[in-house]
Design a protein around this motif. Structure first.
Motif, PDB file in Angstrom:
ATOM      1  N   SER A  39       0.774  -1.150   0.066  1.00  0.00           N
ATOM      2  CA  SER A  39       0.185   0.032   0.002  1.00  0.00           C
ATOM      3  C   SER A  39       0.881   1.303  -0.082  1.00  0.00           C
ATOM      4  O   SER A  39       0.348   2.294   0.103  1.00  0.00           O
ATOM      5  N   ARG A  40       2.187   1.067   0.193  1.00  0.00           N
ATOM      6  CA  ARG A  40       3.022   2.445  -0.075  1.00  0.00           C
ATOM      7  C   ARG A  40       2.799   3.014  -1.313  1.00  0.00           C
ATOM      8  O   ARG A  40       2.945   2.489  -2.365  1.00  0.00           O
ATOM      9  N   PRO A  41       2.548   4.241  -1.343  1.00  0.00           N
ATOM     10  CA  PRO A  41       2.691   5.240  -2.514  1.00  0.00           C
ATOM     11  C   PRO A  41       3.984   5.185  -3.490  1.00  0.00           C
ATOM     12  O   PRO A  41       3.666   5.148  -4.392  1.00  0.00           O
ATOM     13  N   ASP A  42       5.175   4.674  -2.796  1.00  0.00           N
ATOM     14  CA  ASP A  42       6.307   4.978  -3.599  1.00  0.00           C
ATOM     15  C   ASP A  42       6.709   3.373  -3.942  1.00  0.00           C
ATOM     16  O   ASP A  42       7.797   3.091  -4.475  1.00  0.00           O
ATOM     17  N   LEU A  43       5.634   2.554  -3.737  1.00  0.00           N
ATOM     18  CA  LEU A  43       6.302   0.921  -4.102  1.00  0.00           C
ATOM     19  C   LEU A  43       6.684   0.841  -5.469  1.00  0.00           C
ATOM     20  O   LEU A  43       7.706   0.063  -5.718  1.00  0.00           O
ATOM     21  N   TRP A  44       5.989   1.398  -6.528  1.00  0.00           N
ATOM     22  CA  TRP A  44       6.385   0.978  -7.924  1.00  0.00           C
ATOM     23  C   TRP A  44       7.686   1.875  -8.330  1.00  0.00           C
ATOM     24  O   TRP A  44       7.999   1.840  -9.347  1.00  0.00           O
ATOM     25  N   ASP A  45       8.073   2.752  -7.529  1.00  0.00           N
ATOM     26  CA  ASP A  45       9.338   3.447  -7.751  1.00  0.00           C
ATOM     27  C   ASP A  45      10.547   2.581  -8.109  1.00  0.00           C
ATOM     28  O   ASP A  45      11.431   2.557  -8.999  1.00  0.00           O
ATOM     29  N   ASP A  46      10.486   1.420  -7.237  1.00  0.00           N
ATOM     30  CA  ASP A  46      11.176   0.209  -7.651  1.00  0.00           C
ATOM     31  C   ASP A  46      10.488  -0.958  -8.105  1.00  0.00           C
ATOM     32  O   ASP A  46      10.109  -1.843  -7.655  1.00  0.00           O
ATOM     33  N   GLN A  47      10.570  -1.024  -9.654  1.00  0.00           N
ATOM     34  CA  GLN A  47       9.375  -2.037 -10.033  1.00  0.00           C
ATOM     35  C   GLN A  47      10.053  -3.409  -9.756  1.00  0.00           C
ATOM     36  O   GLN A  47       9.081  -4.338  -9.557  1.00  0.00           O
TER      37      GLN A  47
END
Length: 372
Positions: A39-47
């Motif tokens: 659920s972290r908003p920055d999760l997909w910064d590191d794919q």
């Protein structure tokens, strides 16, 4: 009415065993941690990290959901049985028996997971099929094996990526490389590694004589997120060739000079890919397959070193015949390691190879227990 108490006790015991090998306690503790990460908003910064988190969360949810469903089903069957006995209602007996039979089937399917003990058993699998001794018959046999595994993967619901197919000189194929993607793909396929032998009346013999053909199968774990073995590939150690794709034809084969073959000079390992749309994509996939092969080679070296230290003499299975498929003069498929056999080769060659995979896993566990 029939007393099903013992049957229900056995199912309750199997549920307790499932709680152990599924590691339900650990999963319940891990689930909220993964949900927080996902659920972290920055999760997909590191794919790459995001894929690992979401994949693990899906697996945890699936396992807990399966265990909870079985728990409810066992509870419901016990409640129904108790109610029927208290009320003396014989009409509920067929429903109770049906529930018990269904639970037995579901536990049998689930218990296969308890046989997966290897570090990479949950990974995807890179598979290679190579024709061997037997000329045109062996090339035809290699294509039959390829079809068998593709049919099996389809029935299992796995995704398959057919990366490379080299056509035979007259019929069949010389080799093929494909990736089976799905949970436990490598765990199931690892027992297929080795030499497969076919005995039949050759369709390529004008005198209709019986021929023996051989083909080999290689299987490697393909886990793009794995970090147990780090492989550094020096570009200077590679010979990269491009060529026009050719193979069994159809949608899997391109008609441009985009196919790529990579040779790792120090080891002689060769990988190739012709399924992607561009030369760059084919090179990337061939490099991924090469990295997986080199990682497996390193794992084998480490295992051999440990075996030598321990004084063990383990048979190397790469060149050994593991299974015979006899179509003439009788009908039988037999695994020479486990002695498991069936009398319907047509079904096996149409993808019903799962029982052989399961028998291998049970045989392997028995061998490991004896060694321990």
């Amino acid at each position: 009415m029939r007393d099903a108490t013992d049957d229900l006790k056995a199912l309750r015991q199997r549920l307790a065993e499932a709680e152990h090998y599924l590691k339900v306690g650990e999963l319940r503790a891990r689930q909220p941690q993964l949900e927080t990460e996902a659920s972290r908003p920055d999760l997909w910064d590191d794919q790459e990290r995001a894929r690992k988190v979401t994949s693990e969360l899906t697996q945890v949810n699936d396992d807990l959901g399966l265990y909870d469903d079985l728990t409810r089903a066992v509870d419901d069957a016990e409640t129904l049985h108790e109610m029927a006995r208290e009320e003396g209602d014989d009409s509920l007996e067929p429903e109770i028996d049906e529930a018990i039979d269904d639970l037995r089937r579901r536990f049998e399917e689930l218990e296969l997971r308890s046989l997966f003990s290897g570090e990479h058993d949950e990974a995807d699998a890179i598979c290679e099929v190579h024709s061997g001794a037997g000329g045109t018959d062996s090339q035809d046999w290699a294509e039959m094996l390829l079809r068998m595994y593709l049919r099996w993967a389809e029935k299992q619901g796995f995704d398959v990526e057919l990366d490379e197919v080299s056509a035979g000189q007259e019929a069949g194929i010389m080799s093929a490389t494909f990736i089976v993607k799905g949970r436990y793909a490598y765990g199931l396929l690892q027992g297929e590694r080795g030499v497969h032998r076919l005995v039949r009346i050759s369709p390529f013999d004008s005198q209709a004589r019986r021929h023996t053909a051989f083909a080999s199968v290689a299987v490697y774990p393909f886990d793009e997120g794995a970090d147990d073995v780090q492989v550094d590939i020096d570009e200077k150690d590679l010979r990269i060739d491009t060529y026009r794709s050719s193979g069994a034809g159809g949608q899997h084969v391109n008609v441009t000079d985009s196919a790529v073959r990579i040779t790792h000079i120090p080891t002689g390992i060769v990988t190739s890919c012709q399924n992607e749309r561009s030369q760059r994509q084919n090179k990337e996939r061939a490099m991924q397959v090469l990295a997986a092969k080199l990682a497996e080679l390193e794992r084998e070296k480490k295992a051999a070193e440990l075996a030598e230290i321990a004084g063990e003499q383990r048979e190397v299975g790469w060149g050994s015949q593991i299974r015979s498929y006899v179509l003439q003069p009788y009908q039988m498929v037999k695994d020479l390691r486990t002695d498991f056999e069936v009398g319907n080769p047509s079904a096996v060659l149409d993808g019903d190879v799962g029982p052989f995979m399961e028998s291998y896993l049970r045989w392997r566990r028995a061998e490991d227990e004896q060694t321990d």
